[in-house]
Design a protein around this motif. Structure first.
Motif, mmCIF file in Angstrom:
data_model
loop_
_atom_site.group_PDB
_atom_site.id
_atom_site.type_symbol
_atom_site.label_atom_id
_atom_site.label_comp_id
_atom_site.label_asym_id
_atom_site.label_seq_id
_atom_site.Cartn_x
_atom_site.Cartn_y
_atom_site.Cartn_z
ATOM 1 N N GLU A 1 0.400 3.648 1.972
ATOM 2 C CA GLU A 1 0.638 3.938 3.377
ATOM 3 C C GLU A 1 1.923 3.273 3.854
ATOM 4 O O GLU A 1 2.740 3.892 4.559
ATOM 5 C CB GLU A 1 -0.548 3.471 4.217
ATOM 6 N N THR B 1 0.827 -1.204 0.000
ATOM 7 C CA THR B 1 0.000 0.000 0.000
ATOM 8 C C THR B 1 0.864 1.257 0.000
ATOM 9 O O THR B 1 2.026 1.247 0.417
ATOM 10 C CB THR B 1 -0.923 0.038 1.226
ATOM 11 N N CYS C 1 -9.856 2.568 -1.775
ATOM 12 C CA CYS C 1 -10.748 3.083 -0.735
ATOM 13 C C CYS C 1 -11.505 4.222 -1.389
ATOM 14 O O CYS C 1 -10.977 5.320 -1.543
ATOM 15 C CB CYS C 1 -9.980 3.555 0.485
ATOM 16 N N SER D 1 -4.343 6.636 3.420
ATOM 17 C CA SER D 1 -5.349 6.101 4.351
ATOM 18 C C SER D 1 -5.313 6.726 5.733
ATOM 19 O O SER D 1 -6.357 7.066 6.289
ATOM 20 C CB SER D 1 -5.221 4.580 4.465
ATOM 21 N N THR E 1 -4.525 7.396 -1.860
ATOM 22 C CA THR E 1 -4.635 7.750 -0.455
ATOM 23 C C THR E 1 -3.626 6.950 0.346
ATOM 24 O O THR E 1 -3.382 5.771 0.046
ATOM 25 C CB THR E 1 -6.052 7.499 0.091
ATOM 26 N N GLU F 1 -5.056 2.752 -2.890
ATOM 27 C CA GLU F 1 -4.286 2.565 -1.675
ATOM 28 C C GLU F 1 -2.915 1.973 -1.966
ATOM 29 O O GLU F 1 -2.037 1.994 -1.132
ATOM 30 C CB GLU F 1 -5.029 1.632 -0.705
ATOM 31 N N ARG F 2 -2.768 1.369 -3.169
ATOM 32 C CA ARG F 2 -1.474 0.822 -3.543
ATOM 33 C C ARG F 2 -1.329 0.796 -5.036
ATOM 34 O O ARG F 2 -2.286 0.990 -5.757
ATOM 35 C CB ARG F 2 -1.290 -0.566 -2.960
#
Length: 504
Positions: free
Chosen positions: A176, A174, A498, A210, A208, A503-504
């Motif tokens: 994140e 991800t 999301c 996240s 994002t 997200e990835r």
């Protein structure tokens, strides 16, 4: 005498029982035949058009949109509430709080060495939602930027110089995780560029991280990434993200049929909010209008066997926040009472396709769907086949409000007319429209208006939605066996999306 009387009474009781049983109709076969379904005829295009006209008027007189936290959203909620109350429903506001990421000005990405090059926000790169704020000029260093797992292991940052900006390639983990590892290694910013593996994955990443990141993070196009890698040693970048995270509050609208089995609930949902850029007549006025009219007309069919709950979600465009908050706040018993979830997000795309969510996990971009989701898919497929209309599966990618239900193990399905994907020549032959163009060229723009709604798509997909609601209001047998508890043995899904952000 006494024994003979008791025997006679027993015979009378048995006969009475048999007579009573003969009055009970046998259980109907699943599903309701398409030709016998009533709800698709009651849910008309004219009624949906009226709802869409009203939603667009609300947006036009309230800042041009119906985004969460705006007057347009509140008036939209009042409109839906009024319509449902007139149809006999009790409507509740399901309030929630969340951390809202707010960008205050355009981001900056500029190559300052070895030569100067300006990159354009929107065309070349985008801030990632929940990026940290920052304004830095620093050396930029690639981190295993040719591999699919760039930045996914701590070892990738073993020789990373603290105080530099990390250049990363989109891949298996991800955003994140990439951003967190970069920050832990001393990076002052991160540029994650698109992998370019498909034609739809070359532009700037609308992504994002996240959760709030410690450093500024942007998602760049494949072309930008290749240019940065080609710059070689001495690469220096100016990176700026001007954003903050603020506490926000909003609400979903929930209404359900008065009758029906409360231990076997069919949830039908559409997101109520638009993006800030426009009125959202297709995204997702079309889903709201269809679900609203289905709810109004369902009451005309009498008491359903299963309770049907209609949900109008808030803050979908901010990251599926309303639906996620709702599901996460349900008790385990309340979750077990939900037989299935049906999602309707965009039903009127101008260059549409008839897309059914992939409950059988046939597509590589789909996550494992909870048991029973394939049965939902088949109900939609059988409906369109009976109507002589082609249809095809679309990925369960995590882009809409089904995500939270699937993560909770609840069987899910629904219909979709397409968004920013590109229509193929085969799809154009199947559905009409223009190959090589987006399903909805007006997606997330000020031009997402009534003028660009495809009414054939509205007609066909709203009928399909109405049919599925009528079928499952009557029986959910192949989805959950109408049992209060059901085994959930699939591995926990891990979505790439999301909402509309990667997200990835």
């Amino acid at each position: 005498m006494h024994r003979r009387t008791r025997s006679r009474l027993s015979l009378i009781a048995a006969a009475t029982t048999l007579a009573a049983l003969s009055l009970c109709p046998p259980a109907a076969a699943f599903p309701i035949p398409v030709a016998d379904a009533e709800l698709p005829d009651l849910v008309t295009v004219d009624a949906i058009r009226t709802h869409l006209q009203n939603l667009e008027t609300i947006a036009a007189y309230n800042g041009g949109n119906r985004a969460t936290g705006t007057p347009g959203y509140d008036v939209t909620a009042q409109y839906v509430t009024d319509q449902l109350r007139r149809a006999g429903y009790t409507v509740t506001r399901d309030h929630y709080s969340f951390e809202q990421w707010v960008e205050h000005s355009d981001p900056v990405l500029t190559q300052t060495a070895p030569q100067h090059r300006e990159f354009t926000p929107g065309d070349d790169f985008l801030s990632m939602a929940y990026s940290g704020a920052g304004d830095v000029t620093a050396p930029a260093v690639p981190v295993d930027a040719t591999g699919a797992d760039s930045g996914c292991e701590d070892a990738d940052f073993a020789d990373f110089p603290a105080g530099a900006i990390a250049i990363l390639k989109r891949g298996t983990c991800t955003f994140e995780e990439k951003a967190a590892r970069a920050a832990d290694a001393g990076a002052v910013g991160a540029v994650i560029f698109n992998h370019g593996d498909t034609p739809n994955d070359t532009g700037p990443i609308n992504g994002t991280v996240s959760n709030p990141a410690a450093i500024p993070v942007v998602g760049a196009s494949t072309e930008v990434g290749e240019a940065l890698l080609a710059a070689g040693d001495g690469l220096e970048l100016h990176l700026k993200v001007d954003a903050s995270v603020e506490e926000a509050h909003s609400y979903n609208l929930i209404a359900e049929t008065r009758g029906g089995d409360r231990n076997n609930v069919v949830v039908v949902g559409a997101h109520l909010d638009s993006v800030a850029e426009g009125p959202g007549t297709n995204d997702n006025g079309s889903g709201v209008a269809a679900v609203l009219e289905i709810a109004k007309q369902l009451n005309r069919l009498g008491t359903p066997r299963n309770k049907v709950r209609f949900a109008f979600w808030g803050s979908e465009e901010s990251g599926l926040i309303g639906s996620t908050s709702y599901v996460e706040r349900l008790s385990e018993k309340e979750r077990e009472r939900i037989a299935l979830y049906l999602n309707f997000d965009m039903l009127g795309s101008s260059n549409y396709a008839r897309l059914i969510y992939d409950g059988r996990n046939e597509l590589p971009g789909s996550v494992p769907a909870p048991s029973g989701s394939a049965a939902i898919q088949k109900v939609f497929e059988d409906y369109f086949t009976a109507r002589g209309l082609a249809a095809e599966p679309t990925e369960f990618s995590g882009r809409s409000d089904y995500r939270a239900f699937m993560l909770a193990g609840i069987p899910s399905g629904g219909l979709f007319s397409g968004a920013d994907g590109t229509k193929t020549a085969e799809q154009a032959a199947r559905y009409g429209g223009t190959a090589g163009e987006q399903f909805d060229p007006y997606y997330h723009t000020a031009d997402d208006t009534l003028a660009h709604i495809n009414w054939a798509s509205i007609d066909e997909l709203s009928d399909g939605a109405a049919y599925a609601v009528e079928v499952f209001a009557d029986s959910t047998l192949p989805v959950n066996g109408v049992a209060p508890l059901r085994a959930r043995t699939l591995a926990e899904p891990s979505f790439d999306r999301c909402g509309d952000r990667w997200e990835r």
